[in-house]
Design a protein around this motif. Structure first.
Motif, short mmCIF file in Angstrom:
data_model
loop_
_atom_site.label_atom_id
_atom_site.label_comp_id
_atom_site.label_asym_id
_atom_site.label_seq_id
_atom_site.Cartn_x
_atom_site.Cartn_y
_atom_site.Cartn_z
N TYR A 32 -8.89 35.03 3.47
CA TYR A 32 -8.41 33.82 4.15
C TYR A 32 -9.54 32.83 4.35
O TYR A 32 -9.40 31.63 4.12
N THR A 42 -15.48 27.48 10.90
CA THR A 42 -16.72 28.20 10.66
C THR A 42 -17.61 28.17 11.90
O THR A 42 -18.22 29.19 12.27
N THR A 71 -12.38 32.50 2.74
CA THR A 71 -12.82 31.89 1.49
C THR A 71 -11.85 30.81 1.05
O THR A 71 -12.27 29.73 0.62
N LEU A 72 -10.55 31.09 1.17
CA LEU A 72 -9.57 30.10 0.73
C LEU A 72 -9.58 28.88 1.65
O LEU A 72 -9.46 27.75 1.19
N LEU A 73 -9.75 29.12 2.95
CA LEU A 73 -9.69 28.00 3.88
C LEU A 73 -10.96 27.14 3.84
O LEU A 73 -10.98 26.03 4.36
N PHE A 74 -12.02 27.67 3.22
CA PHE A 74 -13.21 26.84 3.00
C PHE A 74 -12.95 25.70 2.05
O PHE A 74 -13.63 24.69 2.07
N LEU A 75 -11.99 25.91 1.16
CA LEU A 75 -11.84 25.04 0.00
C LEU A 75 -11.81 23.55 0.34
O LEU A 75 -12.51 22.77 -0.30
N PRO A 76 -11.04 23.11 1.36
CA PRO A 76 -11.05 21.68 1.67
C PRO A 76 -12.43 21.15 2.03
O PRO A 76 -12.72 19.98 1.81
N TRP A 77 -13.27 22.03 2.56
CA TRP A 77 -14.63 21.62 2.91
C TRP A 77 -15.50 21.51 1.65
O TRP A 77 -16.38 20.66 1.56
N ALA A 78 -15.23 22.38 0.69
CA ALA A 78 -16.08 22.44 -0.50
C ALA A 78 -15.83 21.27 -1.44
O ALA A 78 -16.74 20.85 -2.15
N LEU A 129 -9.19 34.52 13.00
CA LEU A 129 -9.91 35.16 11.90
C LEU A 129 -11.06 36.04 12.38
O LEU A 129 -11.59 36.82 11.62
N TYR A 164 -14.83 23.25 8.85
CA TYR A 164 -16.12 23.20 9.53
C TYR A 164 -15.99 23.74 10.95
O TYR A 164 -16.79 24.55 11.40
#
Lengths: 459, 469
Positions: free
Chosen positions: B269, B338, B271-278, B258, B335
């Motif tokens: 991508y 990021t 933003t979408l892959l953050f979702l499990p963290w959020a 990325l 995490y």
């Protein structure tokens, strides 16, 4: 953080001398890789052996050798991408007149394919639960529709979209009485939230002016005030339903309350300590810093039995006060460390100027440092808030009454119920319970993204 | 202006703290006296309050202690002005002492007792019997206990019961009243002091006290080590290590992919892959229980499409371990991703340019520039991640609750239990029989392991050097 020295004085005498790494050192990555691969092969064999002779389930639609088809699909997709990349490369070269590497274009296209698959695997479970929340048939645990011609329905991969209703959500609100002023507050809060989102969109795509920013700040304040008033003044008496799920909204309120107070407490307790650690020089400072770091390594729930006994003996067994106190003990050390790191990054000259003008240490702290540390305080609050929201073990042990439960404990009761597991209600409740945190997370994304590495190094 | 007379020399309290080790000890001594005196006064005042208002809650001690601290702190400042530096730390210190250090001390204490649900230090309401109070309110007569003499019934330490305690109740057995015992004879208990007029006596019972048992808890743990301690410890280490390695590898791959600036839509991508963290883990882990169901779960439905038989994700000791690792991967990769992206953005682009000019391939650039530079920022993340997962109770308890059962194990230490959940089961789950002392002993073992891990951590992350600055 970067290892590269910046000034010549950092260099060893004689400057850098390149040394060829030893054989062992060069071989190490390959040895580690080999060990990992061997471990994976052993694990894979154990799993395959474990699967030998397992029957396929009658409740699952089964495609013999489906993985061959999937591989063929991937191969075909890659082939198509190879063609489109070639096309794109030619068009791009013709348009810009520069050389474009074919491998780079194809690499990007394949990366897209890979990322799309990853996103599907990572996000689809959440989407599935979201749709299940609107499905009144307990669809997380339903038989697929074997007769359906569409393979997505036949395999049960796709929930039925034609039966959607809000029945599950209605169960969560059964017997909840909401007085008019709370509705009004919720309305005001919702309207400000909508305004806020709209203004953010405008700010992102249009011109950002001072007036807009001021309106945004006010909208945010109204949202927070309305939410705080709702949380503070909602009472268990409003929830007259008999089932656990009818008290779900109460558990959301409890969790927001506990997390909010813990977040505020974390700020109150850690800012002064962090400032002292960063700026004051006194004997004992180093020892105290070490003490704080060590304490941080011991989560409160390690001493769970003692915390439980202590709080029940104090008469705080089934109360929010007890829970908040238990959380606050664990919240201090880490946040102190974070705040210390932030204060050290501030220029010291500001404080010196204030002290020259006759301000005392405390005045300097309150009038110079605190106004500058709004951002880090928001980070500390949010981090603590989100961490507390997702905490389970202490809440599970300390809170024994349904009316005190937090979201996590409440959700657990839906799925481990003695007579029935209410997966539909669970899905609806998860959706509602996760929304505030998801919103916070995306709203303040930059704080977390910026915080990961610096926080990780400082930890 | 000239002084002809010196003012009388008076020893004024100084603003300069005493230096060196002496200064540290002096400050700590003053602070501990301050906190200790506040605690004593709070304890006395809350005791008085309880005498005056019998229904007063026990937490008044906290309130009185805080008030006393508020009064005593300025007084201390008057005596030792240099202590102000420490006052910045005082609020944090008080909370840490009360709710982190004190529980740890209590845990160590419990680890050497037989404290449990049956020996809880509370009145034993199950063995309550009728009791009659004499007219002078000094003796209580209990009925004959079958097969037990009175000293055994009251669980006294001494045969005459001197110094023991009896618990008296009124007709409804609502409020227990504890009274010290002077002596017993036959079925009559002589009390050390007359019962107050306000207390009606109709029932009596004993206190289930707990006592020190030395190293018995540790003997029990190590005696059954092959059935609990060793396998649980092994899995804890394997879990913490492999989960952090898997997550880091996944995060690295995604992060490097990325960070490619040419890639269109990479923010989508991300933003979408953050979702499990959020999503709060406490919710998403429970969600995975449904998705991993063997008969109806979406995971097996998908695998069915691929021609794989139904996998017993949570029903088989080996597969349960795999599913814990998978769910933790799902929870943790954003995490790591990021962290990779932020760390990559700190690497100077000139390095890559120089490498390109020198003719290095993309792969060589990754292995010789990216990975070595990432190592500095990744080492502390990996180490703290290991320490976190070592005590990651939430995912174990919510996903498998330690199960599925495995032969040859203690009922509190099943196939996926980590040390912490083993301790939890021992104390708070019915199969553990509320053995708080044993759980405390387990916690003590975890303390020492955590201590060892964190020492390694700090050494590697250079925390000592940073703190000394």
């Amino acid at each position: 953080m970067t290892a590269a020295p910046k000034t010549p004085s950092d260099l060893p005498p004689g400057g850098y001398v390149h040394r060829e790494p030893s054989l062992l050192r060069r071989a190490l990555p390959w040895l580690v890789t080999a060990a990992l691969v061997i471990a994976l092969i052993v694990l894979g064999q154990a799993l395959v052996q474990n699967m030998q002779g397992r029957q396929k389930s009658f409740s699952i639609y089964f495609v013999e050798r489906g993985w061959v088809r999937f591989l063929l699909f991937l191969l075909a997709a890659s082939g198509v991408l190879a063609l489109t990349s070639l096309l794109g490369q030619r068009i791009g070269m013709a348009r810009t007149g520069r050389r474009i590497s074919y491998a780079a274009v194809l690499g990007d296209q394949l990366t897209h394919l890979f990322l799309i698959l990853v996103v599907l695997v990572a996000v689809y479970p959440l989407l599935y639960v979201l749709i299940a929340a609107f499905d009144p048939r307990n669809s997380l645990f339903a038989f697929p529709d074997f007769e359906n011609p569409n393979i997505l329905y036949r395999s049960g991969l796709m929930p039925r979209l034609d039966v959607l209703s809000t029945e599950n959500f209605a169960k969560l609100f059964e017997g909840v009485t909401i007085p008019g002023w709370q509705l009004l507050l919720a309305g005001v809060g919702g309207a400000s939230l909508a305004t806020l989102l709209l203004l953010m969109l405008v700010g992102r795509f249009g011109r950002d002016s001072v007036g807009l920013q001021r309106t945004r700040t006010w909208a945010l304040r109204v949202v927070i005030a309305a939410l705080a008033a709702l949380v503070l003044f909602m009472t268990p008496a409003q929830f007259t339903g008999f089932s656990n799920e009818s008290k779900f909204l109460l558990s959301v309120r409890n969790t927001l309350f506990v997390s909010g107070v813990t977040g505020i407490l974390a700020i109150l307790l850690s800012t002064t300590a962090g400032y002292a650690m960063a700026r004051l020089r006194f004997p004992g400072r180093f020892q105290m810093l070490l003490f704080f770091i060590f304490i941080q390594m011991f989560p409160v729930f390690l001493a769970l039995v003692a915390v439980y006994k202590l709080l029940t003996d104090l008469g705080l067994g089934n109360t929010f006060t007890g829970l908040i106190l238990a959380y606050s003990g664990g919240a201090i050390a880490f946040n102190t460390w974070i705040f210390k790191g932030y204060v050290e990054s501030l220029p010291e000259s500001l404080e010196e100027a204030a002290m020259v003008d006759g301000a005392t240490r405390w005045q300097t702290f309150v009038k110079v440092v605190l106004p500058l540390s709004g951002g880090i305080m928001v980070f500390i609050f949010l981090n603590q808030f989100i961490g507390t929201y997702a905490e389970f073990i202490l809440a599970n042990v300390l809170l024994t009454g349904v009316e005190q439960w937090t979201v996590g404990v409440m959700l657990r009761s839906f799925t481990t119920g003695q007579f029935s597991t209410k997966w539909g209600v669970f899905a609806a409740a998860s959706t509602l319970g996760a929304l505030p945190i998801i919103a916070l997370f995306y709203g303040f994304q930059n704080y977390f993204v910026g915080g990961t590495v610096s926080g990780g190094v400082k930890e | 202006m000239t002084h002809t007379m010196h003012p009388p020399i008076r020893r004024r309290p100084t603003n300069v703290p005493p230096q060196g080790t002496r200064g540290v000890f002096l400050a700590l001594l003053i602070l501990s006296v301050l906190i200790g005196v506040s605690f004593l006064i709070g304890w006395l005042l809350s005791g008085l309050t309880a005498q005056v208002l019998p229904g007063a809650p026990a937490y008044t001690i906290l309130i009185f202690m805080l008030l006393t601290l508020l009064v005593l702190t300025p007084l201390t400042y008057r005596l030792f002005p240099w202590i102000t530096n420490w006052f910045y730390l005082l609020p944090a210190l008080v909370f840490i002492l009360a709710f982190t250090v004190l529980p740890v001390v209590l845990t160590v204490n419990y680890a050497f007792t037989n404290y449990s649900g049956a020996n809880s230090g509370n009145p034993d309401s199950a063995s309550r019997t009728a009791a009659t109070l004499s007219a002078d309110r000094l003796t209580v007569t209990l009925p004959e206990q079958q097969g037990q003499n009175l000293a055994e019934f009251l669980k006294c330490a001494a045969p005459t019961c001197a110094g023991g305690t009896i618990v008296l109740y009124d007709e409804e057995a609502s409020v227990p009243y504890r009274q010290p015992v002077r002596a017993i004879s036959g079925n009559t208990v002589t009390l050390a002091a007359p019962v107050p007029e306000t207390v009606e006596v109709a029932n009596a019972t004993r206190i289930n006290r707990y006592e020190y048992v030395g190293l018995a808890n540790f003997q029990e743990i190590f005696g059954k080590a092959s059935r609990a301690l060793w396998p649980v410890f092994l899995w804890t280490v394997v879990f913490a290590f492999s989960t952090i390695v898997i997550n880091a590898v996944a995060g690295l791959i995604l992060g490097i992919l990325l960070y490619n600036k040419r890639l269109k839509g990479r923010n989508v991508y991300r933003t979408l892959l953050f979702l499990p963290w959020a999503v709060p883990a406490v919710i998403s882990v429970q969600m995975w229980v449904a998705l991993f169901n063997q008969q109806f779960g979406i995971v097996n439905k998908t695998l069915g499409l691929l021609g794989v038989a139904a996998v017993p994700w949570l029903g088989d000791p080996l597969w349960a371990k795999v599913s814990i690792l998978l769910v933790n991967l799902w929870l943790g990769f954003p995490y790591m991703m990021t962290a990779t992206i932020s760390a990559l953005s700190t690497i100077n682009d000139d390095l890559y340019e120089a490498a390109e000019i020198d003719g290095a391939s993309r792969w060589q650039q990754i292995t010789n520039i990216t990975l070595p530079l990432l190592r500095t920022s990744f080492t502390p993340i990996l180490l703290s991640g290991f320490a976190f997962n070592f005590n990651n109770f939430g995912i174990i308890y919510l996903l498998t609750a330690g199960g599925p059962a495995q032969e040859g194990r203690e009922s509190t230490a099943q196939s996926t239990d980590i040390l912490l959940s083993w301790g939890y089961n021992t104390a708070f789950v019915s199969s553990g029989g509320q053995n708080f002392a044993l759980a405390s002993a387990i916690a003590l073992i975890i303390f020492f392991l955590t201590l060892a891990i964190s020492l390694v951590n700090f050494r590697a992350a250079g925390v000592f050097e940073e703190a000394r600055k």
